[in-house]
Design a protein around this motif. Structure first.
Motif, PDB file in Angstrom:
ATOM      1  N   HIS A 196       6.848   7.720   1.687  1.00 24.51           N
ATOM      2  CA  HIS A 196       7.636   6.927   0.868  1.00 24.51           C
ATOM      3  C   HIS A 196       6.994   5.584   0.169  1.00 24.51           C
ATOM      4  O   HIS A 196       7.504   5.264  -0.735  1.00 24.51           O
ATOM      5  N   VAL A 197       6.011   4.831   0.787  1.00 29.14           N
ATOM      6  CA  VAL A 197       5.398   3.994   0.565  1.00 29.14           C
ATOM      7  C   VAL A 197       3.900   4.187   0.882  1.00 29.14           C
ATOM      8  O   VAL A 197       3.677   4.794   1.997  1.00 29.14           O
ATOM      9  N   GLY A 198       3.008   3.700   0.077  1.00 29.63           N
ATOM     10  CA  GLY A 198       1.736   3.976   0.282  1.00 29.63           C
ATOM     11  C   GLY A 198       0.738   3.054  -0.237  1.00 29.63           C
ATOM     12  O   GLY A 198       1.126   2.082  -0.886  1.00 29.63           O
ATOM     13  N   LEU A 199      -0.490   2.752   0.216  1.00 26.78           N
ATOM     14  CA  LEU A 199      -1.486   1.955  -0.146  1.00 26.78           C
ATOM     15  C   LEU A 199      -2.460   2.709  -1.278  1.00 26.78           C
ATOM     16  O   LEU A 199      -2.931   3.559  -0.608  1.00 26.78           O
ATOM     17  N   PHE A 200      -2.458   2.060  -2.393  1.00 23.12           N
ATOM     18  CA  PHE A 200      -3.316   2.630  -3.428  1.00 23.12           C
ATOM     19  C   PHE A 200      -4.497   2.017  -3.361  1.00 23.12           C
ATOM     20  O   PHE A 200      -4.414   0.604  -3.267  1.00 23.12           O
ATOM     21  N   GLU A 201      -5.562   2.613  -3.363  1.00 24.64           N
ATOM     22  CA  GLU A 201      -7.168   2.270  -3.338  1.00 24.64           C
ATOM     23  C   GLU A 201      -7.572   3.011  -4.435  1.00 24.64           C
ATOM     24  O   GLU A 201      -7.888   4.061  -4.603  1.00 24.64           O
ATOM     25  N   GLY A 203     -15.143   1.206 -18.509  1.00 24.61           N
ATOM     26  CA  GLY A 203     -15.316   0.205 -19.503  1.00 24.61           C
ATOM     27  C   GLY A 203     -14.754  -1.490 -19.037  1.00 24.61           C
ATOM     28  O   GLY A 203     -14.401  -1.993 -19.866  1.00 24.61           O
ATOM     29  N   GLY A 204     -14.696  -1.457 -17.629  1.00 26.87           N
ATOM     30  CA  GLY A 204     -14.005  -2.730 -17.287  1.00 26.87           C
ATOM     31  C   GLY A 204     -12.745  -2.827 -16.951  1.00 26.87           C
ATOM     32  O   GLY A 204     -12.030  -3.871 -16.553  1.00 26.87           O
ATOM     33  N   LEU A 205     -12.009  -1.491 -17.060  1.00 27.04           N
ATOM     34  CA  LEU A 205     -10.747  -1.499 -16.814  1.00 27.04           C
ATOM     35  C   LEU A 205     -10.065  -2.155 -15.457  1.00 27.04           C
ATOM     36  O   LEU A 205     -11.011  -1.643 -14.551  1.00 27.04           O
ATOM     37  N   MET A 206      -9.214  -2.822 -15.178  1.00 24.08           N
ATOM     38  CA  MET A 206      -8.893  -3.455 -13.764  1.00 24.08           C
ATOM     39  C   MET A 206      -7.904  -2.804 -13.124  1.00 24.08           C
ATOM     40  O   MET A 206      -6.761  -2.547 -14.000  1.00 24.08           O
ATOM     41  N   VAL A 207      -7.813  -2.442 -12.024  1.00 25.10           N
ATOM     42  CA  VAL A 207      -6.918  -2.054 -11.247  1.00 25.10           C
ATOM     43  C   VAL A 207      -6.685  -2.598  -9.690  1.00 25.10           C
ATOM     44  O   VAL A 207      -7.979  -2.612  -9.204  1.00 25.10           O
ATOM     45  N   ALA A 208      -5.745  -3.013  -9.019  1.00 22.01           N
ATOM     46  CA  ALA A 208      -5.894  -3.575  -7.894  1.00 22.01           C
ATOM     47  C   ALA A 208      -5.345  -2.705  -7.090  1.00 22.01           C
ATOM     48  O   ALA A 208      -4.406  -1.772  -7.008  1.00 22.01           O
ATOM     49  N   HIS A 209      -6.077  -2.893  -5.824  1.00 22.06           N
ATOM     50  CA  HIS A 209      -5.476  -2.267  -4.315  1.00 22.06           C
ATOM     51  C   HIS A 209      -3.817  -2.711  -4.402  1.00 22.06           C
ATOM     52  O   HIS A 209      -3.580  -3.873  -4.584  1.00 22.06           O
ATOM     53  N   SER A 210      -2.933  -1.570  -4.130  1.00 21.98           N
ATOM     54  CA  SER A 210      -1.762  -2.320  -4.203  1.00 21.98           C
ATOM     55  C   SER A 210      -0.526  -1.410  -3.175  1.00 21.98           C
ATOM     56  O   SER A 210      -1.226  -0.182  -3.137  1.00 21.98           O
ATOM     57  N   VAL A 211       0.231  -1.834  -2.799  1.00 25.63           N
ATOM     58  CA  VAL A 211       1.462  -1.247  -1.997  1.00 25.63           C
ATOM     59  C   VAL A 211       2.354  -0.640  -2.981  1.00 25.63           C
ATOM     60  O   VAL A 211       2.928  -1.290  -3.938  1.00 25.63           O
ATOM     61  N   SER A 212       2.574   1.005  -3.091  1.00 21.46           N
ATOM     62  CA  SER A 212       3.194   1.674  -4.150  1.00 21.46           C
ATOM     63  C   SER A 212       4.296   2.421  -3.365  1.00 21.46           C
ATOM     64  O   SER A 212       3.921   3.374  -2.629  1.00 21.46           O
ATOM     65  N   SER A 253      -2.718   5.937   0.609  1.00 23.72           N
ATOM     66  CA  SER A 253      -2.845   6.251   1.795  1.00 23.72           C
ATOM     67  C   SER A 253      -1.406   6.032   2.632  1.00 23.72           C
ATOM     68  O   SER A 253      -0.795   4.937   2.306  1.00 23.72           O
ATOM     69  N   LEU A 254      -0.702   6.640   3.661  1.00 27.68           N
ATOM     70  CA  LEU A 254       0.344   6.267   4.212  1.00 27.68           C
ATOM     71  C   LEU A 254       0.128   4.936   5.131  1.00 27.68           C
ATOM     72  O   LEU A 254      -0.639   4.742   5.546  1.00 27.68           O
ATOM     73  N   LEU A 255       1.223   4.161   4.948  1.00 30.71           N
ATOM     74  CA  LEU A 255       1.226   2.688   5.569  1.00 30.71           C
ATOM     75  C   LEU A 255       1.828   2.964   6.891  1.00 30.71           C
ATOM     76  O   LEU A 255       3.136   3.658   7.039  1.00 30.71           O
ATOM     77  N   GLN A 256       1.588   2.268   7.810  1.00 23.50           N
ATOM     78  CA  GLN A 256       2.107   2.229   9.397  1.00 23.50           C
ATOM     79  C   GLN A 256       2.145   0.715   9.797  1.00 23.50           C
ATOM     80  O   GLN A 256       1.623  -0.090   9.296  1.00 23.50           O
TER      81      GLN A 256
END
Length: 129
Positions: free
Chosen positions: A57-62, A72-81, A112-115
């Protein structure tokens, strides 16, 4: 092992933080083709693709390691989603003067699943004691 928390000033907040031993990981795919205009940010709807049912229900996006270079330089961060029915959104920023296109079903990273684990204080490294 204690629960993880985030401490900012005197406020302590329990948060699930990523554990590298996670067995629950899935690919994150662009839901529909989208053109991100120059100098814009968007909340991109994405699908989660896994051979097994994704129980998170909550994961870490990488993002993929070569994501910015390939787009082309598009930016995306690691985030809790948070996820719902195999879907979530990812925030993207196009800081360039040209539009960037992402295509339907394109893999942009993994979730990825958060623990739970140790306590973390803002500014301190995430080390198990």
């Amino acid at each position: 092992m204690g629960k993880r928390t985030l401490t900012i000033a005197e406020h302590v907040t329990p948060v699930p933080l990523f554990s590298g031993d996670c067995a629950c990981t899935c690919n994150v795919l662009v839901k529909e083709t989208i053109v991100i205009p120059a100098y814009h940010q968007v909340q991109l709807p994405v699908d989660l693709a896994s051979d097994e049912e994704f129980p998170c229900h909550v994961g870490l996006f990488e993002p993929k390691s070569d994501f910015a270079e390939d787009h082309g330089g598009l930016m995306v961060a690691h985030s809790v989603s948070p996820t719902y029915n195999g879907k979530t959104t990812i925030q993207l920023i196009n800081p360039t003067p040209v539009p960037v296109t992402l295509y339907s079903r394109e893999k942009i990273g993994k979730l990825s699943l958060l623990q739970e684990a140790d306590t973390v204080r803002l500014g301190e490294p995430l080390l198990d004691k």
